[in-house]
Structure formats: structure tokens, C-alpha cells
Design a protein around this motif. Structure first.
Motif, PDB file in Angstrom:
ATOM      1  N   SER A  58       0.832  -1.205   0.000  1.00 39.94           N
ATOM      2  CA  SER A  58       0.000   0.000   0.000  1.00 39.94           C
ATOM      3  C   SER A  58       0.868   1.258   0.000  1.00 39.94           C
ATOM      4  CB  SER A  58      -0.932   0.011   1.209  1.00 39.94           C
ATOM      5  OG  SER A  58      -1.802  -1.090   1.155  1.00 39.94           O
ATOM      6  N   THR A  59       1.917   1.237   0.802  1.00 36.73           N
ATOM      7  CA  THR A  59       2.839   2.374   0.849  1.00 36.73           C
ATOM      8  C   THR A  59       3.540   2.541  -0.489  1.00 36.73           C
ATOM      9  OG1 THR A  59       3.166   2.096   3.229  1.00 36.73           O
ATOM     10  CG2 THR A  59       4.850   3.339   2.037  1.00 36.73           C
ATOM     11  N   GLY A  60       3.956   1.449  -1.089  1.00 39.43           N
ATOM     12  CA  GLY A  60       4.614   1.511  -2.394  1.00 39.43           C
ATOM     13  C   GLY A  60       3.717   2.083  -3.473  1.00 39.43           C
ATOM     14  N   LEU A  61       2.470   1.664  -3.501  1.00 40.11           N
ATOM     15  CA  LEU A  61       1.520   2.187  -4.475  1.00 40.11           C
ATOM     16  C   LEU A  61       1.287   3.676  -4.238  1.00 40.11           C
ATOM     17  CD1 LEU A  61      -0.324   1.549  -6.865  1.00 40.11           C
ATOM     18  CD2 LEU A  61      -2.095   0.890  -5.229  1.00 40.11           C
ATOM     19  N   PHE A  62       1.132   4.059  -2.962  1.00 38.84           N
ATOM     20  CA  PHE A  62       0.971   5.476  -2.632  1.00 38.84           C
ATOM     21  C   PHE A  62       2.168   6.279  -3.129  1.00 38.84           C
ATOM     22  CE2 PHE A  62       1.823   9.132   0.011  1.00 38.84           C
ATOM     23  CZ  PHE A  62       0.613   9.798  -0.010  1.00 38.84           C
ATOM     24  N   LYS A  63       3.372   5.788  -2.911  1.00 37.13           N
ATOM     25  CA  LYS A  63       4.586   6.505  -3.318  1.00 37.13           C
ATOM     26  C   LYS A  63       4.660   6.656  -4.832  1.00 37.13           C
ATOM     27  CE  LYS A  63       6.397   7.587   0.603  1.00 37.13           C
ATOM     28  NZ  LYS A  63       6.510   9.001   0.966  1.00 37.13           N
ATOM     29  N   GLN A  64       4.158   5.667  -5.584  1.00 37.98           N
ATOM     30  CA  GLN A  64       4.116   5.791  -7.041  1.00 37.98           C
ATOM     31  C   GLN A  64       3.221   6.960  -7.451  1.00 37.98           C
ATOM     32  OE1 GLN A  64       3.271   1.439  -7.970  1.00 37.98           O
ATOM     33  NE2 GLN A  64       4.347   2.099  -9.811  1.00 37.98           N
ATOM     34  N   VAL A  65       2.051   7.038  -6.840  1.00 37.53           N
ATOM     35  CA  VAL A  65       1.119   8.130  -7.150  1.00 37.53           C
ATOM     36  C   VAL A  65       1.737   9.457  -6.719  1.00 37.53           C
ATOM     37  CG1 VAL A  65      -1.135   9.130  -6.607  1.00 37.53           C
ATOM     38  CG2 VAL A  65      -0.933   6.680  -7.092  1.00 37.53           C
ATOM     39  N   GLU A  66       2.319   9.489  -5.544  1.00 38.21           N
ATOM     40  CA  GLU A  66       2.959  10.704  -5.038  1.00 38.21           C
ATOM     41  C   GLU A  66       4.033  11.196  -6.011  1.00 38.21           C
ATOM     42  OE1 GLU A  66       4.582  11.600  -0.725  1.00 38.21           O
ATOM     43  OE2 GLU A  66       6.016  10.386  -1.879  1.00 38.21           O
ATOM     44  N   GLU A  67       4.908  10.305  -6.458  1.00 37.97           N
ATOM     45  CA  GLU A  67       5.968  10.673  -7.409  1.00 37.97           C
ATOM     46  C   GLU A  67       5.389  11.212  -8.702  1.00 37.97           C
ATOM     47  OE1 GLU A  67       8.533   7.272  -7.906  1.00 37.97           O
ATOM     48  OE2 GLU A  67       9.046   7.251  -5.770  1.00 37.97           O
ATOM     49  N   TYR A  68       4.318  10.607  -9.165  1.00 33.86           N
ATOM     50  CA  TYR A  68       3.663  11.066 -10.386  1.00 33.86           C
ATOM     51  C   TYR A  68       3.112  12.484 -10.210  1.00 33.86           C
ATOM     52  CZ  TYR A  68       0.455  11.104 -14.371  1.00 33.86           C
ATOM     53  OH  TYR A  68      -0.220  11.423 -15.522  1.00 33.86           O
ATOM     54  N   LEU A  69       2.493  12.739  -9.077  1.00 33.15           N
ATOM     55  CA  LEU A  69       1.957  14.082  -8.826  1.00 33.15           C
ATOM     56  C   LEU A  69       3.066  15.117  -8.669  1.00 33.15           C
ATOM     57  CD1 LEU A  69      -1.032  13.287  -6.441  1.00 33.15           C
ATOM     58  CD2 LEU A  69      -1.093  13.780  -8.893  1.00 33.15           C
ATOM     59  N   ILE A  70       4.151  14.736  -8.049  1.00 26.26           N
ATOM     60  CA  ILE A  70       5.296  15.656  -7.922  1.00 26.26           C
ATOM     61  C   ILE A  70       5.866  15.972  -9.300  1.00 26.26           C
ATOM     62  CG2 ILE A  70       7.681  15.847  -7.089  1.00 26.26           C
ATOM     63  CD1 ILE A  70       6.717  14.275  -4.564  1.00 26.26           C
ATOM     64  N   ALA A  71       5.978  14.962 -10.154  1.00 24.61           N
ATOM     65  CA  ALA A  71       6.510  15.159 -11.498  1.00 24.61           C
ATOM     66  C   ALA A  71       5.545  15.915 -12.415  1.00 24.61           C
ATOM     67  CB  ALA A  71       6.855  13.799 -12.120  1.00 24.61           C
ATOM     68  N   ASN A  72       4.265  15.941 -12.058  1.00 22.34           N
ATOM     69  CA  ASN A  72       3.239  16.612 -12.862  1.00 22.34           C
ATOM     70  C   ASN A  72       2.476  17.584 -11.958  1.00 22.34           C
ATOM     71  OD1 ASN A  72       3.239  15.023 -15.568  1.00 22.34           O
ATOM     72  ND2 ASN A  72       3.395  13.486 -13.960  1.00 22.34           N
ATOM     73  N   PRO A  73       3.100  18.727 -11.622  1.00 23.85           N
ATOM     74  CA  PRO A  73       2.556  19.625 -10.606  1.00 23.85           C
ATOM     75  C   PRO A  73       1.230  20.299 -10.957  1.00 23.85           C
ATOM     76  CG  PRO A  73       4.475  20.606 -11.651  1.00 23.85           C
ATOM     77  CD  PRO A  73       4.367  19.207 -12.165  1.00 23.85           C
ATOM     78  N   THR A  74       0.770  20.204 -12.191  1.00 21.62           N
ATOM     79  CA  THR A  74      -0.503  20.828 -12.547  1.00 21.62           C
ATOM     80  C   THR A  74      -1.682  19.848 -12.506  1.00 21.62           C
ATOM     81  OG1 THR A  74      -0.137  20.479 -14.914  1.00 21.62           O
ATOM     82  CG2 THR A  74       0.612  22.586 -13.986  1.00 21.62           C
ATOM     83  N   LEU A  75      -1.386  18.560 -12.307  1.00 19.91           N
ATOM     84  CA  LEU A  75      -2.464  17.557 -12.263  1.00 19.91           C
ATOM     85  C   LEU A  75      -3.202  17.606 -10.922  1.00 19.91           C
ATOM     86  CD1 LEU A  75      -0.876  14.407 -13.913  1.00 19.91           C
ATOM     87  CD2 LEU A  75      -2.532  15.977 -14.895  1.00 19.91           C
ATOM     88  N   TYR A  76      -4.498  17.430 -10.983  1.00 20.34           N
ATOM     89  CA  TYR A  76      -5.374  17.349  -9.800  1.00 20.34           C
ATOM     90  C   TYR A  76      -5.244  18.586  -8.902  1.00 20.34           C
ATOM     91  CZ  TYR A  76      -5.816  12.561 -11.382  1.00 20.34           C
ATOM     92  OH  TYR A  76      -6.048  11.436 -12.151  1.00 20.34           O
ATOM     93  N   CYS A  77      -5.091  19.732  -9.545  1.00 22.28           N
ATOM     94  CA  CYS A  77      -5.026  20.991  -8.777  1.00 22.28           C
ATOM     95  C   CYS A  77      -6.414  21.582  -8.574  1.00 22.28           C
ATOM     96  CB  CYS A  77      -4.144  21.999  -9.480  1.00 22.28           C
ATOM     97  SG  CYS A  77      -2.408  21.533  -9.395  1.00 22.28           S
TER      98      CYS A  77
END
Length: 160
Positions: free
Chosen positions: A141-160
Motif C-alpha cells: 500500500s505504501t509503495g503504491l501510494f509513493k508511485q502516485v505521489e511521485e507522479y503528482l510531484i513530477a506533474n505539478p498541474t495535475l489534480y489541482c
């Protein structure tokens, strides 16, 4: 039958509101962000709101089961709490009689948030407690969360 529960807290630099919005769109986001684990998520009933039934299909990387059907039980926009339960598949009927999850995002002063992920379950009679499996679920669960977190960090305009 044995009732059990566990929870994990994950600190994130991503704002709570962005993670909340991503959670509401997991049926679109997760197959793209975790294609090695999730091959697809289909809404079988509903539009993503409370009562929605979604079919989550896993790749062979998940050795325990190939799918799970989940029901959205709770969407608390004001407190950023999302709840769902398994209604079919997974380990339901094999090891557990019921299982439900809640995800809560709590903003931190100065930015970022604390994500609390909790699980409540009732094991089937005769199924022994398996702490190693619970630790594996927490790690996954933590690993999956970290994948999403990294994606959001790399794409700062998504889900704003």
C-alpha cells in the motif's frame, strides 16, 4: 471469526487536496501509474460516488488474486475521507468474511499532508492471524501510494 485492523500513516510533500482529487479518480489514474500491478479498473455501477461498484483487475504480479470488486462506501469531501469495501474477489470468502478501508488526508501546516490508510477485517473461522501478510499489505500500500505521489510531484498541474 477474528476481527482485526491495521493502519499506516504516510507523510507526503504533496498537498492533501491534490491527493484527495487523485483518489477520486483512481479508476483512471492507477492503471496508468501502476501498470505492473493493475491492468484495469472498470466502473460496473455508478459514476465514482458512494455506491459505485468498481472491478479492479490485477496483473500476474499479484500472486494472491486476479481481481477484486469494491464498493465505494464513503466520500467525505469536507474531511477528505474516502472509504470502500470488498464485495467480491480478492481474499473475500477465502480468508476474510469482510474487509473495508478508509483513506484520510490531513493537511500539514506549511504544506504537504499526512495520509492515514486504515483497514478493518473479519477473518473466516479457522484462519490464523498472519502478521507477515499484514506487513506485506502495508508495504504494498505504501509503495503504491509513493508511485502516485511521485507522479503528482513530477506533474505539478495535475489534480489541482
Amino acid at each position: 471469526m477474528v476481527a482485526g485492523s491495521f493502519s499506516i500513516e504516510i507523510e507526503s510533500p504533496v498537498e492533501a487536496k491534490r491527493l484527495w482529487k487523485a483518489t477520486l479518480d483512481t479508476h483512471n489514474l492507477l492503471p496508468k501509474q501502476a501498470p505492473g500491478l493493475i491492468s484495469g479498473i472498470t466502473l460496473l455501477q455508478g459514476d465514482g460516488g458512494v455506491g459505485t461498484i468498481r472491478h479492479v483487475k490485477f496483473t500476474p504480479a499479484n500472486k494472491d488474486f486476479s481481481y477484486v470488486k469494491e464498493k465505494v462506501d464513503l466520500i467525505d469531501e469536507a474531511n477528505m475521507v474516502y472509504g470502500f469495501s470488498h464485495v467480491e474477489g480478492g481474499v473475500l470468502g477465502k480468508k476474510v468474511a469482510s474487509v473495508s478501508y478508509k483513506i484520510k488526508y490531513t493537511p500539514k501546516p506549511g504544506g504537504g499532508c499526512i495520509t492515514t490508510y486504515s483497514c478493518n477485517y473479519d477473518s473466516l473461522p479457522g484462519v490464523p492471524h498472519d502478521e507477515a501478510k499484514i506487513e506485506e499489505i502495508k508495504a504494498n500500500s505504501t509503495g503504491l501510494f509513493k508511485q502516485v505521489e511521485e507522479y503528482l510531484i513530477a506533474n505539478p498541474t495535475l489534480y489541482c
